[in-house]
Design an enzyme around this catalytic site. Sequence first.
Site, PDB file in Angstrom:
ATOM      1  N   ASP A  67      -2.015 -19.382  -5.874  1.00  0.00           N
ATOM      2  CA  ASP A  67      -1.153 -18.323  -5.345  1.00  0.00           C
ATOM      3  C   ASP A  67      -0.573 -18.663  -3.975  1.00  0.00           C
ATOM      4  O   ASP A  67      -0.980 -19.645  -3.335  1.00  0.00           O
ATOM      5  CB  ASP A  67      -1.934 -16.990  -5.268  1.00  0.00           C
ATOM      6  CG  ASP A  67      -3.364 -17.181  -4.766  1.00  0.00           C
ATOM      7  OD1 ASP A  67      -3.608 -18.148  -4.017  1.00  0.00           O
ATOM      8  OD2 ASP A  67      -4.233 -16.374  -5.131  1.00  0.00           O
ATOM      9  N   ASN A 136     -13.314  -7.107  -5.219  1.00  0.00           N
ATOM     10  CA  ASN A 136     -12.841  -6.165  -6.241  1.00  0.00           C
ATOM     11  C   ASN A 136     -12.665  -6.830  -7.605  1.00  0.00           C
ATOM     12  O   ASN A 136     -12.147  -6.223  -8.532  1.00  0.00           O
ATOM     13  CB  ASN A 136     -11.526  -5.505  -5.801  1.00  0.00           C
ATOM     14  CG  ASN A 136     -10.361  -6.490  -5.701  1.00  0.00           C
ATOM     15  OD1 ASN A 136     -10.506  -7.668  -6.012  1.00  0.00           O
ATOM     16  ND2 ASN A 136      -9.213  -6.006  -5.275  1.00  0.00           N
ATOM     17  N   HIS A 138     -10.849  -9.592  -8.249  1.00  0.00           N
ATOM     18  CA  HIS A 138      -9.613 -10.330  -8.513  1.00  0.00           C
ATOM     19  C   HIS A 138      -9.874 -11.829  -8.615  1.00  0.00           C
ATOM     20  O   HIS A 138     -10.786 -12.354  -7.987  1.00  0.00           O
ATOM     21  CB  HIS A 138      -8.506 -10.000  -7.502  1.00  0.00           C
ATOM     22  CG  HIS A 138      -8.663 -10.588  -6.136  1.00  0.00           C
ATOM     23  ND1 HIS A 138      -8.145 -10.011  -5.012  1.00  0.00           N
ATOM     24  CD2 HIS A 138      -9.279 -11.724  -5.695  1.00  0.00           C
ATOM     25  CE1 HIS A 138      -8.426 -10.755  -3.963  1.00  0.00           C
ATOM     26  NE2 HIS A 138      -9.108 -11.794  -4.344  1.00  0.00           N
ATOM     27  N   GLU A 143      -4.975  -8.460  -9.293  1.00  0.00           N
ATOM     28  CA  GLU A 143      -5.745  -7.331  -8.782  1.00  0.00           C
ATOM     29  C   GLU A 143      -6.163  -6.384  -9.915  1.00  0.00           C
ATOM     30  O   GLU A 143      -5.497  -6.327 -10.957  1.00  0.00           O
ATOM     31  CB  GLU A 143      -4.887  -6.547  -7.779  1.00  0.00           C
ATOM     32  CG  GLU A 143      -4.453  -7.355  -6.547  1.00  0.00           C
ATOM     33  CD  GLU A 143      -5.547  -7.493  -5.497  1.00  0.00           C
ATOM     34  OE1 GLU A 143      -6.728  -7.602  -5.839  1.00  0.00           O
ATOM     35  OE2 GLU A 143      -5.192  -7.503  -4.302  1.00  0.00           O
TER      36      GLU A 143
HETATM   37  P1  PGA Z   1     -12.715 -15.685  -0.077  1.00  0.00           P
HETATM   38  O1  PGA Z   1     -11.616 -15.113  -1.071  1.00  0.00           O
HETATM   39  O2  PGA Z   1     -13.084 -17.028  -0.591  1.00  0.00           O
HETATM   40  O3  PGA Z   1     -12.027 -15.754   1.259  1.00  0.00           O
HETATM   41  O4  PGA Z   1     -13.852 -14.726  -0.097  1.00  0.00           O
HETATM   42  C1  PGA Z   1     -11.813 -15.188  -2.437  1.00  0.00           C
HETATM   43  C2  PGA Z   1     -10.724 -14.452  -3.155  1.00  0.00           C
HETATM   44  O5  PGA Z   1     -10.208 -13.462  -2.616  1.00  0.00           O
HETATM   45  O6  PGA Z   1     -10.406 -14.831  -4.287  1.00  0.00           O
END
Ligand code: PGA
Length: 251
Positions: A67, A136, A138, A143
């Site tokens: 992304d 959450n 994702h 999302e």
């Molecule tokens: P993080 O993010 O590795 O910074 O916890 C993971 C994500 O949001 O997919």
Amino acid sequence: MKILICENYEHLSEVASNIIEDKITANPKCVLGLATGGTPEGTYQRLIDKYKQGSLDFSSVTTFNLDEYYGLNGRHPQSYAKYMYDKLFKHINIDINNTNIPQGDVDDIKKECKRYEEAILEAGGIDLQLLGIGTNGHIGFNEPNAYLKTKTHLVKLKEETINANSRFFEKKEDVPTRAITMGIKSIFRAKEILLLASGPEKAPIIMELLKGQLSTYVPASILNLHPSVTIVVDKAFIEYLKKQNVELSAI
Ligand code: PGA
């Protein structure tokens, strides 16, 4: 679905980098799906170390990132293009022309999403997709929602994602509210998936994922249908289960 439990974040990063190393060694022309965020940083550092020690050659590897923030130019300090360059690409012998990240600052988003999706297919698909997970649920920036989009698309970020990612920005208001992300099918088509989750804040969502139930409100739960998923967690996950009086074997 295989779950590997590591001592701590350093161990998790070592295990993840070994899996990626094995993949590149077995197929030097492999296509890797890459992730950003805090979790894979240790893995990237270990891949750099392995390259510097001479045990890894990235010259024929192709990469696709999950992304990019919408509206950010690839040179913006918080863009994922800059993240990848700083945290991995500039330290290894990868051909930068073989690295792919959605372009966040294009006028025609639909065209860019289509281009990205086609580029993955033209490269022969992703052999190993590295994933983090949001608290959450994702994956990429897919999302929780009543529906999930299958292909690369523009997404509106949830408040909790903006809050979580604000730690990388000067202030919360600077966090882009939209992003371009691979869709669920783009991710799912990867031959193998390697999901990393470290620390107590990720434990509840990993437990949810391991229940084996499917819900678009837990996008990562779709991985329960994938034939080759490895989840790497650290001890914080086991400590969380203990607090909940749950045995791993009982999930
Ligand atoms: P993080 O993010 O590795 O910074 O916890 C993971 C994500 O949001 O997919």
